[in-house]
Design an enzyme around this catalytic site. Structure first.
Site, PDB file in Angstrom:
ATOM      1  N   ARG A  64     -24.730  33.950 -10.268  1.00 51.52           N
ATOM      2  CA  ARG A  64     -24.701  33.564  -8.855  1.00 51.52           C
ATOM      3  C   ARG A  64     -25.826  34.303  -8.125  1.00 51.52           C
ATOM      4  O   ARG A  64     -25.822  35.539  -8.080  1.00 51.52           O
ATOM      5  CB  ARG A  64     -23.351  33.920  -8.238  1.00 51.52           C
ATOM      6  CG  ARG A  64     -22.137  33.400  -9.013  1.00 51.52           C
ATOM      7  CD  ARG A  64     -20.850  33.893  -8.369  1.00 51.52           C
ATOM      8  NE  ARG A  64     -19.669  33.515  -9.109  1.00 51.52           N
ATOM      9  CZ  ARG A  64     -19.089  34.281 -10.041  1.00 51.52           C
ATOM     10  NH1 ARG A  64     -19.626  35.461 -10.344  1.00 51.52           N
ATOM     11  NH2 ARG A  64     -18.008  33.875 -10.665  1.00 51.52           N
TER      12      ARG A  64
ATOM     13  N   ARG B 120     -27.647  29.703 -11.352  1.00 53.77           N
ATOM     14  CA  ARG B 120     -27.340  28.694 -10.345  1.00 53.77           C
ATOM     15  C   ARG B 120     -28.175  28.955  -9.098  1.00 53.77           C
ATOM     16  O   ARG B 120     -28.234  30.087  -8.601  1.00 53.77           O
ATOM     17  CB  ARG B 120     -25.852  28.747  -9.979  1.00 53.77           C
ATOM     18  CG  ARG B 120     -25.442  27.698  -8.940  1.00 53.77           C
ATOM     19  CD  ARG B 120     -23.958  27.794  -8.615  1.00 53.77           C
ATOM     20  NE  ARG B 120     -23.643  29.000  -7.871  1.00 53.77           N
ATOM     21  CZ  ARG B 120     -22.394  29.420  -7.625  1.00 53.77           C
ATOM     22  NH1 ARG B 120     -21.367  28.741  -8.101  1.00 53.77           N
ATOM     23  NH2 ARG B 120     -22.179  30.513  -6.930  1.00 53.77           N
TER      24      ARG B 120
ATOM     25  N   ASN C 218     -13.157  25.379 -10.321  1.00 56.12           N
ATOM     26  CA  ASN C 218     -12.537  25.778  -9.054  1.00 56.12           C
ATOM     27  C   ASN C 218     -12.762  24.709  -7.984  1.00 56.12           C
ATOM     28  O   ASN C 218     -11.828  24.216  -7.354  1.00 56.12           O
ATOM     29  CB  ASN C 218     -13.118  27.106  -8.574  1.00 56.12           C
ATOM     30  CG  ASN C 218     -12.875  28.242  -9.546  1.00 56.12           C
ATOM     31  OD1 ASN C 218     -12.231  28.070 -10.566  1.00 56.12           O
ATOM     32  ND2 ASN C 218     -13.406  29.407  -9.221  1.00 56.12           N
ATOM     33  N   ASP C 219     -14.028  24.367  -7.777  1.00 54.16           N
ATOM     34  CA  ASP C 219     -14.330  23.361  -6.751  1.00 54.16           C
ATOM     35  C   ASP C 219     -13.938  21.958  -7.205  1.00 54.16           C
ATOM     36  O   ASP C 219     -13.515  21.135  -6.389  1.00 54.16           O
ATOM     37  CB  ASP C 219     -15.819  23.393  -6.397  1.00 54.16           C
ATOM     38  CG  ASP C 219     -16.103  24.369  -5.263  1.00 54.16           C
ATOM     39  OD1 ASP C 219     -15.284  24.436  -4.332  1.00 54.16           O
ATOM     40  OD2 ASP C 219     -17.134  25.065  -5.320  1.00 54.16           O
TER      41      ASP C 219
ATOM     42  N   ARG D 176      -9.183  25.637  -1.960  1.00 53.36           N
ATOM     43  CA  ARG D 176      -8.857  26.575  -3.038  1.00 53.36           C
ATOM     44  C   ARG D 176      -8.581  27.978  -2.542  1.00 53.36           C
ATOM     45  O   ARG D 176      -8.151  28.838  -3.321  1.00 53.36           O
ATOM     46  CB  ARG D 176      -9.975  26.595  -4.081  1.00 53.36           C
ATOM     47  CG  ARG D 176     -11.304  27.173  -3.643  1.00 53.36           C
ATOM     48  CD  ARG D 176     -12.351  26.886  -4.706  1.00 53.36           C
ATOM     49  NE  ARG D 176     -13.659  27.415  -4.410  1.00 53.36           N
ATOM     50  CZ  ARG D 176     -14.162  28.514  -4.941  1.00 53.36           C
ATOM     51  NH1 ARG D 176     -13.443  29.213  -5.797  1.00 53.36           N
ATOM     52  NH2 ARG D 176     -15.372  28.921  -4.640  1.00 53.36           N
TER      53      ARG D 176
ATOM     54  N   CYS E  13     -17.672  26.778 -16.288  1.00 54.54           N
ATOM     55  CA  CYS E  13     -17.938  28.091 -15.706  1.00 54.54           C
ATOM     56  C   CYS E  13     -16.990  28.437 -14.568  1.00 54.54           C
ATOM     57  O   CYS E  13     -17.196  29.417 -13.858  1.00 54.54           O
ATOM     58  CB  CYS E  13     -19.388  28.189 -15.221  1.00 54.54           C
ATOM     59  SG  CYS E  13     -19.795  27.086 -13.861  1.00 54.54           S
TER      60      CYS E  13
END
Length: 561
Positions: free
Chosen positions: A286, A322, A434-435, A445, A482
């Site tokens: 990240r 990313r 997650n998203d 979330r 991921c």
């Protein structure tokens, strides 16, 4: 004996006496100030500054994801808009205590109304307000108790500041009544290797002093256990401790099918721990850490130095970076400071980068220069890609800068459903569960009120994962996971069965996932995946797979080459 059920984090098991979290600081009464507005304003500012400093100090000590969370809390505490709200109440005659209490409550309601990721920020306000009130009253802030002996901590939920610095020599396990598998508490517990079960609806029934067994692998809290049950739990804990020290091997199924086990990292300093735990590379780096602490975008030289440090830690290994994923809960004034009614559905990810393309180009420049100076296998990917056109835009631009492997994050159902067309242009796909779960289930979330919907075991989410996995297999393109789902050992097996070729997770989860997948063949993973897909909801899917996996023989790997 009775059993309470929730969502287990990892495979650990622990036992010990319960100690409940202390109750919050009582709300102040709205009585007129006897000190005057100037003195009350100074008191409030001193308290806020002290709390923000303590949060930053805790973050620096904790490192990892905890530092990111705590630094964000400190920024919220010192938000000028929030301070203006406090001052306006003091100017009307209120005490600092009442002004802080009422202003934070009002600000919380505003953020909740906005929705999206800001729901998490709303929850954080409660903890910050409690700490400021405690400082104003000259008492200890609410937090983890210290009974003087090892214990199982039971709480409604834990604030990030508490979870970050848990004393692992004292806290044997964690039980919360709120939260889901992707809540901050779950993420930080997984990162720190804490035995934890979240979302235990009946946790309020547990009393301080009673002995419980916390079985994260089964998601079960056993109350009033027998001596035999205690002995079995102790034997399992001992066996797991031994397995944690086993030689590090590449991720592989029992039949020799290789599945790379990679690390999710937030800053270059986290690389050493990942390498020590056997990470075969990085599945998600990240880049936000470079941007969130700055009033303006970092220079190319500053970025290059950080990227070079990261890549140098993984010579010859895959490192997936990313691009900046700003917006939603990570607003940046120099990228997008426009108010949005629902920022989770607004200008974030690749959309925000296209609107400020110079920032994207500077990132790509810095990455290309760092890549030229190191020996890692650099892959780059764009966040929040929703269309084929966005895929073409990013991959073309990345290749123009000499970056040979360019892919996309699949976090939006649209890109999952069009995965074959997306992967016709991208070199790889990485699924952010997650998203993807959030957008599939229309459930924020980070919002506790809809945590029950935020579960990557849901068959609707798993169907989308299969779409991407099937497209990757047809086109010969890698498909990684991921999101936090990859750190759930049994779900990791299911994801492999759905077509995942690599799994990326918090480094502390690598040992459990490596152990679990090594006991299953690819055919078994596919069978378990079909069982999960056939369920009607997340709980049914998880339970059905647990039952089926229990009935299967446990294999040793036939080969790791």
């Amino acid at each position: 004996m009775s059993e309470l059920r929730g969502v287990g984090i990892g495979l650990g098991v622990a036992q010990g006496p319960v100690v409940r979290m202390a109750e919050p600081v009582p709300a102040p009464e709205n009585t007129p100030s006897a000190l005057g507005a100037e003195a009350e304003r100074q008191r409030s500012r001193d308290a806020v500054e002290t709390v923000a400093r303590e949060l930053n100090e805790r973050g620096a000590k904790a490192g990892g994801s905890a530092q990111d969370v705590l630094e964000a809390q400190a920024m919220i505490a010192e938000d000028p808009t929030l301070q203006d709200e406090v001052d306006s109440r003091i100017d009307a005659g209120a005490t600092a205590e009442w002004a802080v209490h009422d202003a934070f409550a009002s600000f919380r309601a505003t953020l909740e109304a906005v929705g999206g990721y800001l729901g998490e920020r709303a929850a954080d306000l409660d903890d910050i307000a409690q700490r400021v009130l405690a400082r104003l009253r000259g008492v200890d802030a609410p937090g983890v108790p210290d009974p003087g002996h090892p214990f199982v901590l039971v709480a409604r939920d834990l604030a990030p500041a508490d979870t970050a610095l848990l004393d692992l020599d004292q806290v044997l396990a964690l039980i919360t009544s709120d939260g889901g598998p992707t809540s901050h508490t779950a993420i930080l517990a997984r990162e720190k290797g804490i035995v934890a079960i979240v979302g235990v609806a009946d946790a309020a029934a547990l009393s301080t002093g009673e002995t419980v067994i916390v079985d994260a692998a089964a998601g079960v809290v056993t109350t009033d256990p027998t001596e035999e049950e205690k002995d079995r739990a102790a034997q399992r804990a001992a066996a797991r401790a031994v397995s944690d020290t086993a030689p590090l091997t590449p991720g592989a199924l029992a039949d020799g099918t290789l599945v790379a086990l990679l690390a999710n990292l937030g800053k270059p300093a986290d690389a050493a721990d990942a390498v020590a735990r056997g990470a075969e590379g990085v599945g998600l780096f990240r880049t936000e850490f470079l941007f969130l602490s700055s009033a303006q975008a970092p220079t190319i030289a500053q970025q290059r130095q950080s990227y070079r440090e990261l890549l140098a830690a993984f010579p010859g290994k895959k490192v997936v970076v990313r691009m900046l994923d700003a917006g939603a809960d990570k607003p940046l004034a120099f990228l997008n400071d426009a108010h949005e009614e629902n920022p989770a559905l607004g200008l974030r990810g690749i959309r925000a980068l296209r609107a400020s393309e110079d920032i994207l180009r500077e990132q790509l420049t810095a990455l290309a220069e760092a890549d030229a100076e190191t020996d890692a296998d650099l892959w780059v990917m764009a966040p929040m890609v929703a269309t084929v056109e966005e895929t073409v835009y990013f991959t073309t631009l990345a290749r123009d800068y000499g970056l040979k492997t360019a892919g996309v994050m699949v976090e939006v159902p649209a890109s999952a459903l069009l995965a074959d067309r997306v992967l016709a242009h991208a070199d790889f796909a990485s699924i952010g569960t997650n998203d993807l779960t959030q957008y599939t289930m229309a459930a924020d979330r980070m919002l506790g009120s809809v945590a029950g919907f935020q579960d990557p075991w849901h068959p609707a989410v798993l169907r989308l994962v299969r779409e991407v996995g099937d497209a990757g297999a047809r086109l010969g393109k890698p498909v990684g996971i991921c999101g936090e789902a990859a750190a759930d050992p049994l779900l990791a097996v299911v994801l492999i069965g759905l077509g995942a070729t690599s799994l990326s997770m918090a480094p502390s989860a690598l040992a459990d996932v490596r152990h679990t997948i090594s006991r299953r063949t690819l055919d078994e993973a596919r069978t378990l995946a079909e069982i999960a897909l056939a369920a009607d909801d997340a709980t049914s899917a998880r339970n059905a797979v647990v039952e089926a996996a229990t009935a299967l023989p446990s294999h040793q790997k036939e080969t790791t080459s």
